[in-house]
Design a protein around this motif. Structure first.
Motif, PDB file in Angstrom:
ATOM      1  N   LYS B  87      39.699  22.442  36.675  1.00 19.47           N
ATOM      2  CA  LYS B  87      40.831  23.076  36.010  1.00 19.47           C
ATOM      3  C   LYS B  87      42.045  22.155  36.082  1.00 19.47           C
ATOM      4  O   LYS B  87      42.222  21.427  37.061  1.00 19.47           O
ATOM      5  N   PHE B  95      45.604  30.482  38.116  1.00 13.52           N
ATOM      6  CA  PHE B  95      44.360  31.190  38.480  1.00 13.52           C
ATOM      7  C   PHE B  95      44.603  32.603  39.015  1.00 13.52           C
ATOM      8  O   PHE B  95      44.006  33.565  38.539  1.00 13.52           O
ATOM      9  N   GLY B  96      45.516  32.715  39.963  1.00  8.60           N
ATOM     10  CA  GLY B  96      45.776  34.025  40.564  1.00  8.60           C
ATOM     11  C   GLY B  96      46.319  35.041  39.576  1.00  8.60           C
ATOM     12  O   GLY B  96      46.018  36.231  39.665  1.00  8.60           O
ATOM     13  N   THR B  98      45.758  34.883  36.208  1.00  5.55           N
ATOM     14  CA  THR B  98      44.684  35.168  35.250  1.00  5.55           C
ATOM     15  C   THR B  98      43.804  36.289  35.777  1.00  5.55           C
ATOM     16  O   THR B  98      43.398  37.181  35.036  1.00  5.55           O
ATOM     17  N   LEU B  99      43.523  36.227  37.091  1.00  2.00           N
ATOM     18  CA  LEU B  99      42.699  37.266  37.706  1.00  2.00           C
ATOM     19  C   LEU B  99      43.377  38.624  37.624  1.00  2.00           C
ATOM     20  O   LEU B  99      42.720  39.650  37.562  1.00  2.00           O
ATOM     21  N   ARG B 100      44.719  38.599  37.643  1.00  2.00           N
ATOM     22  CA  ARG B 100      45.452  39.858  37.599  1.00  2.00           C
ATOM     23  C   ARG B 100      45.671  40.337  36.179  1.00  2.00           C
ATOM     24  O   ARG B 100      46.423  41.276  35.948  1.00  2.00           O
ATOM     25  N   ARG B 143      50.020  27.167  43.528  1.00  2.00           N
ATOM     26  CA  ARG B 143      48.902  28.061  43.258  1.00  2.00           C
ATOM     27  C   ARG B 143      48.890  29.227  44.244  1.00  2.00           C
ATOM     28  O   ARG B 143      48.604  30.368  43.877  1.00  2.00           O
ATOM     29  N   ALA B 144      49.206  28.924  45.502  1.00  2.00           N
ATOM     30  CA  ALA B 144      49.206  29.979  46.515  1.00  2.00           C
ATOM     31  C   ALA B 144      50.402  30.918  46.341  1.00  2.00           C
ATOM     32  O   ALA B 144      50.300  32.119  46.559  1.00  2.00           O
ATOM     33  N   ILE B 147      51.126  34.236  43.428  1.00  3.49           N
ATOM     34  CA  ILE B 147      50.811  35.659  43.587  1.00  3.49           C
ATOM     35  C   ILE B 147      51.832  36.357  44.500  1.00  3.49           C
ATOM     36  O   ILE B 147      51.643  37.501  44.891  1.00  3.49           O
TER      37      ILE B 147
END
Lengths: 263, 348
Positions: B87, B95-96, B98-100, B143-144, B147
């Motif tokens: 990615k 990423f986080g 998108t998951l949400r 990234r961390a 969220i």
């Protein structure tokens, strides 16, 4: 230019023996048949249908191997448990069993009164002298390629990468298909091609379960026994050409495949 | 608040042995220990990557011991970044979200905001393997943080970086800690990192906590020899302690007698930070209780500072600035006096 030392030269000479040993018969075979006999064989419906049966059954066997092999590979790559060595051995055993023995072992279980064959025959699925028999023979001897190669792919992914995905909110299944699967896909594809190729070449187990419908290796054998070398060769050339073409195609695709080597 | 209660886990060569610990909201907490001390496993237990053999983990008074990591809402950053190699930087950070199942436009806004914050906007479409270590770690941080976790866990986040990048990221971590209103728990084996960042430190040894305290407490008053060694106390001497005058303790090392303001009797270790010792060419009168005459045994030039070994019966290490070193005209074998206060002598 770098000067080569004697050991390297000696080892290169020794090593080239094997390369030539494999290369010469293949090239000789491909060039030994004239175009006319190949074309007439290509118009022979028996030849075409046997090649089709081989390719199609092998594809089917590969799909089944993928369906069941990839989850197994992932578990073997990620978990340590009691009996793991036993499961690994079972997956590898088909490599050391003579293929005619495999055929007999499968026949005993899959005939219409065998322990698996009996219930399935009630559902209308017969294995002896039928495509399903060819498929299971192929599956038995070649599924380990999918399992072992996929497993290598999964093992090369740092489990911590999956753990990070989890902390970001991905469940285990989501982590598998958005992180692990894409990263292992190359190895899975390699394993599948090996599995397919091994399936196409299977002869010993197939003839015992299903002499008919003829697969290409059986047809070649039949032609060789009944009509001699000259008759068998063109079919052999056609089969080897198909296999090599796919092999080369996949190699080329693989070269272009983005690899995500570790940092 | 994070509360760890009698937590134990034994897995292969890693071990956590009955650890209890409380970490306050918005605290910058550091687990410090040598490799194999179980500090990473402790961090991963807090993140939910393992189930403990026994014990409990609470977050905000909720028992999360058996909650999977995806339900805990903690951010995690690893030493080797663990960016998703297939990615782009943008996709990694997103990423986080998108998951949400956030809207694409909203994701774009939030990711770009964070990329700006970390100065990595121009890397948006690059793949991780083309980034430098510092850039990868910034991406991993973004990234961390996207969220908005209440807790950020970092496992040796600076160890793979060069010195300059490390200094930059230490500033970055401070900034994040302030800006995001977040509890940070960081694992490291490097005491200097801990000193620069931590509010409190827990020293881990073989799966147990040796000492918990503020940076200063641990630095000035290591509780045992392991901690003293680990935080780089160079002057560690054995002796026998007995009661002295003025409420002080006298430690007889066999060669010299050292006075300490701490109370202990019997066999003790004492430590004196090298920077707490002053050096002079003459015996001047000071308030320091400990004055010894000796000579210079070794001189190490460390660039900006000079480290000396002096022999005053016991060998002690002290440091000087380059300027005072040349002002004092020191050389090996020269006779000198050293001074340190009774409060500078830590006993355990």
């Amino acid at each position: 230019m770098r000067k080569l030392d004697y050991t390297t030269i000696f080892f290169a000479i020794m090593g080239s023996f094997l390369v030539l040993f494999i290369f010469i018969p293949i090239i000789n075979l491909i060039t030994s048949s004239d175009a006319g006999s190949i074309i007439s064989n290509l118009q022979d419906s028996q030849v075409i249908s046997s090649i089709f049966v081989s390719v199609y059954s092998a594809l089917f066997a590969t799909v089944i191997a993928l369906l069941f092999g990839v989850p197994l590979a992932y578990i073997l790559a990620r978990h340590d448990f009691k009996g793991k060595g036993f499961i690994e051995s079972i997956i590898d055993v088909p490599i050391v069993i003579p293929h005619t023995v495999v055929g007999i072992a499968l026949l005993l279980v899959f005939t219409s009164n065998g322990i698996i064959g009996a219930p399935l025959s009630k559902l209308g699925l017969t294995f002896t002298d039928a495509i399903p028999g060819i498929v299971i023979a192929m599956l038995f001897v070649s599924s380990s390629f999918v399992v072992n190669s996929s497993r290598e792919g999964f093992e090369s992914i740092d489990p911590r990468m999956e753990k990070v995905a989890r902390t970001l909110g991905a469940g285990t299944l989501r982590t598998f298909y958005s992180i692990s699967l894409p990263l292992a896909l190359r190895s899975i594809v390699v394993g599948s091609v090996m599995c397919w190729a091994r399936s196409v070449s299977e002869f010993g187990a197939v003839i015992i379960l299903a002499y008919y419908p003829l697969v290409a290796p059986t047809l070649i054998y039949q032609k060789f026994v009944n009509y001699g070398l000259d008759n068998a060769t063109p079919v052999a050339v056609i089969l080897i050409s198909i296999c090599l073409a796919i092999f080369i195609l996949v190699r080329v695709l693989m070269r272009g495949w983005r690899t995500y080597d570790k940092n | 608040m994070i509360k760890i209660e009698n937590l134990s886990k034994d897995w292969k060569k890693f071990k956590i042995d009955n650890i209890s610990l409380e970490i306050n909201d918005n605290e910058y907490f550091v687990f410090l220990g040598p490799s194999g001390s179980g500090k990473t496993m402790l961090l991963e237990l807090i993140a939910g990557m393992w189930s403990p053999d026994s014990g409990k983990v609470y977050m905000n008074n909720t028992n999360v011991t058996y909650l999977p990591p995806e339900k805990r809402g903690v951010g995690f950053v690893y030493q080797n970044y663990m960016l998703f190699p297939h990615k782009t930087v943008f996709e990694n950070i997103a990423f986080g979200l998108t998951l949400r199942k956030k809207e694409k436009q909203q994701i774009k806004i939030e990711v770009e905001e964070l990329m700006n914050l970390f100065g990595i906007s121009e890397l948006s479409d690059r793949l991780p393997r083309t980034l430098s270590g510092g850039e990868q770690q910034r991406t991993a941080l973004a990234r961390a943080l996207i969220i908005h976790p209440k807790v950020l866990l970092m496992d040796e986040p600076l160890s793979a970086l060069d010195r300059k990048t490390r200094e930059e990221l230490i500033q970055e971590f401070r900034r994040i800690h302030k800006k995001f209103d977040i509890t940070i728990i960081q694992v490291t084996h490097n005491f200097d990192e801990a000193l620069q960042l931590a509010d409190r430190i827990a020293i881990l040894k073989k799966g147990k906590i040796s000492q918990v305290g503020t940076t200063d407490e641990i630095f000035r008053h290591p509780k045992d020899k392991f901690v003293a060694d680990f935080v780089g106390s160079e002057n560690i001497i054995n002796g026998i302690a007995k009661e002295g005058i003025d409420g002080l303790t006298i430690v007889d090392t066999g060669n010299i007698k050292i006075e300490s303001s701490q109370k202990k009797i019997g066999d003790v270790h004492l430590t004196i930070r090298p920077e707490d010792i002053t050096l002079s060419n003459e015996n001047i009168v000071t308030s320091a209780r400990n004055v010894f005459k000796g000579y210079i045994k070794e001189i190490y030039d460390l660039g900006t500072i000079i480290k000396l070994t002096v022999d005053v019966g016991e060998q002690l290490i002290l440091v000087l600035t380059r300027k005072s070193f040349s002002d004092l005209e020191l050389n090996i074998g020269k006779e000198i006096y050293i001074y340190f206060k009774a409060t500078a002598v830590n006993l355990f």
